[in-house]
Design an enzyme around this catalytic site. Structure first.
Site, PDB file in Angstrom:
ATOM      1  NE  ARG A 135      -6.649  12.973  -5.566  1.00  0.00           N
ATOM      2  CZ  ARG A 135      -5.354  13.045  -5.261  1.00  0.00           C
ATOM      3  NH1 ARG A 135      -4.563  12.018  -5.504  1.00  0.00           N
ATOM      4  NH2 ARG A 135      -4.833  14.126  -4.732  1.00  0.00           N
ATOM      5  CB  SER A 170      -6.450   7.844  -2.320  1.00  0.00           C
ATOM      6  OG  SER A 170      -5.515   7.510  -1.304  1.00  0.00           O
ATOM      7  CD  GLU A 173      -2.882   5.057  -2.206  1.00  0.00           C
ATOM      8  OE1 GLU A 173      -2.254   3.989  -2.288  1.00  0.00           O
ATOM      9  OE2 GLU A 173      -3.624   5.474  -3.130  1.00  0.00           O
ATOM     10  CD  GLU A 174      -0.776  14.146  -4.082  1.00  0.00           C
ATOM     11  OE1 GLU A 174      -0.102  15.033  -4.640  1.00  0.00           O
ATOM     12  OE2 GLU A 174      -1.992  13.976  -4.313  1.00  0.00           O
ATOM     13  N   GLY A 175      -0.645  12.264   0.637  1.00  0.00           N
ATOM     14  CA  GLY A 175      -0.218  12.932   1.856  1.00  0.00           C
ATOM     15  C   GLY A 175       0.667  12.049   2.714  1.00  0.00           C
TER      16      GLY A 175
END
Length: 510
Positions: A135, A170, A173-175
């Site tokens: 990112r 994103s 999404e990761e979280g």
């Protein structure tokens, strides 16, 4: 003479009936065994496999997952069966040497070919998810990020698996996928999985755990706020898992992973110096020389960057927890808040509720400091441990932890202090709520992280197969077993009667 003849006829008759009964007995026994074995033999294992590559900012890890083809409530029951750490840095470091990626994944993909049965290779999906390192690269040079992903796509397409794509996920999404992983492994989503619970408090409507993720370049916080409005719509996600709906708050703080936070701190501290800093976040006696270019190349340090008259930075460790924390606190802007509550940098944060699982760098740092016991540790205990660790001389640390790589060992004082400051001053965990934080590395032999949640979500798009059925229906199986059992009983009863009263069956022949 007639008595002898009658006796012979009766004996002849009895022998023939016994032979017929014996044959019937053997056939009934064979039939019972055959029906029983046919119906109860183990069915062939009907499973699916999936591969997820976690391309993080500092390294890449390959995970292999396995789940039944007959899925539960449209979401596969997924288990991790293997992991492989790729040798080398994160993929963002290959932006200027993308051809070196050809051998980057070779060893781990070979391992995947051996673990997954050859017959399953073509139908095993492979997903690559890149996180904060990519990112940041995309922010700095989108073309370079695209080239890295394109090269990895070409490499993975040439593997014998069903490549499904390589993309940058994103922060949200990761979280969110990390939150799914924790609650899945703790059995918070389904009643069928309650045996997986590691914590007390079993109920039909269990509260989910929050998720705290700390990487090298970003950090995420995710949880379900009960009876609270999520005031920033961009921080709200909605999931349907195992027949239930969840409204989840999540936010990813890019540039606040522990590695980028250290670069930000150093870039800030060097302003107005002659190129040498006395740093309380490194143990006394430690010394390091860094190129200024290493600081300037990160998009995260641009806030503090100015033109400096030197090309190198010299760090000299002082080792003082309180001073280190004061330096770290300057990374968090808490001067304003446009919402009813904020974390830092004007980001909305609901009131913290319930238990939280802290994983990735949270766990690895706290594990090194021996602060990951099953019983939650108080905030005071952890701070006291950090004070003592930061005060230890560098030479003493090298003797006691000689097997730890010097770069990692030298940064534990900063990393531990940063974690405490982030949780305490960034997310506002108090001395009371601190005990709701559980540092987690694995649950039931499965790594805690975003990849399992990612796989769980992706399996919703894989059609479930019909369960493999038994050869006979239950009613047919029951009928045949009863029939052959009755035949056996009848054969035994008739045989006993013939043995004791042969004349009864053969009187018509006399």
């Amino acid at each position: 003479m007639e008595d002898v003849k009658d006796s012979g006829l009766k004996g002849f008759c009895s022998r023939h009936i016994l032979i017929i009964l014996g044959f019937s007995f053997v056939m009934a026994v064979i039939a019972l065994i055959a029906v029983g074995l046919t119906q109860n033999k183990p069915l062939p294992e009907n499973v699916k496999y999936g591969i997820v590559l976690d391309a993080g900012s500092s390294h890449t890890t390959l995970y292999i997952y396995k789940w039944p083809a007959e899925k539960e409530n449209d979401t596969g029951v997924v288990n991790q069966i293997e992991e492989c750490k790729v040798k080398g840095p994160g993929i963002s470091k290959y932006a200027h040497k993308i051809h070196d990626l050809s051998m980057y994944l070779a060893a781990c993909m070979e391992k995947a070919r051996k673990v997954i049965p050859t017959s399953q290779h073509r139908e095993t999906p492979v997903y690559l998810g890149a996180t904060a390192g990519m990112r940041l690269l995309r922010l700095e040079n989108e073309q370079s990020a695209d080239k890295v992903l394109a090269e990895l796509t070409e490499i993975l397409r040439n593997q014998p698996f069903d490549f499904q794509g390589a993309r940058i996920i994103s922060g949200m999404e990761e979280g969110a996928y990390g939150w799914i992983t924790i609650n899945y492994l703790l059995g918070k989503f389904t009643k069928k999985l309650k045996w997986l619970n590691l914590m007390p408090g079993d109920s039909d409507d269990q509260e989910t755990y929050g998720a705290l993720d700390l990487g090298g370049a970003s950090t995420q916080i995710t949880f379900v706020p009960q009876n609270q409005t999520i005031e920033s719509p961009e921080s709200a996600l909605y999931f349907r898992l195992y027949g239930r709906d969840y409204s989840v708050y999540t936010h990813s703080f890019l540039c606040y992973g522990k590695d980028q936070a250290l670069l930000k701190k150093l870039t800030k501290d060097i302003q107005g110096t002659d190129g040498t800093i006395q740093d309380p976040c490194f143990n006394h006696g430690y010394s390091r020389i860094m190129n200024i270019s290493d600081l300037n190349e990160s998009p995260c340090t641009r806030t503090f960057q100015t033109t400096l008259p030197f090309v190198q930075l010299q760090i000299r460790g002082v080792g003082n927890y309180q001073q280190c924390q004061q330096s770290v606190l300057k990374l968090f802007n808490t001067s304003s808040c446009p919402y009813s509550r904020c974390a830092f940098n004007d980001i909305f944060l609901p009131q913290l509720q319930g238990n939280f699982g802290a994983f990735s760098a949270y766990y690895y740092v706290m594990k090194f400091l021996n602060l990951t016991s099953e019983e939650p540790l108080s905030q005071e205990k952890i701070i006291d441990t950090m004070k003592k660790f930061c005060a230890r001389p560098w030479e003493e640390l090298k003797i006691h932890f000689g097997d730890v790589k010097e770069k990692y060992l030298s940064e534990y004082c900063f990393s531990g202090t940063y974690i405490i400051t982030l949780l305490q001053n960034g997310y506002h965990f108090t001395s009371d709520s601190w005990e709701n934080i559980h540092f987690m590395g694995q649950i039931r032999s499965t790594d805690v992280g975003w990849t399992l949640g990612y796989m769980l979500n992706l399996t919703n798009m894989i059609p479930a197969e019909q369960p493999l059925s038994k050869p006979l229906t239950h009613s047919t199986y029951t009928f045949l077993m009863v029939l052959f059992s009755l035949i056996l009983v009848a054969v035994v009863v008739i045989g006993l009667l013939i043995f004791h009263k042969p004349s009864y069956f053969c009187k018509d022949m006399v």
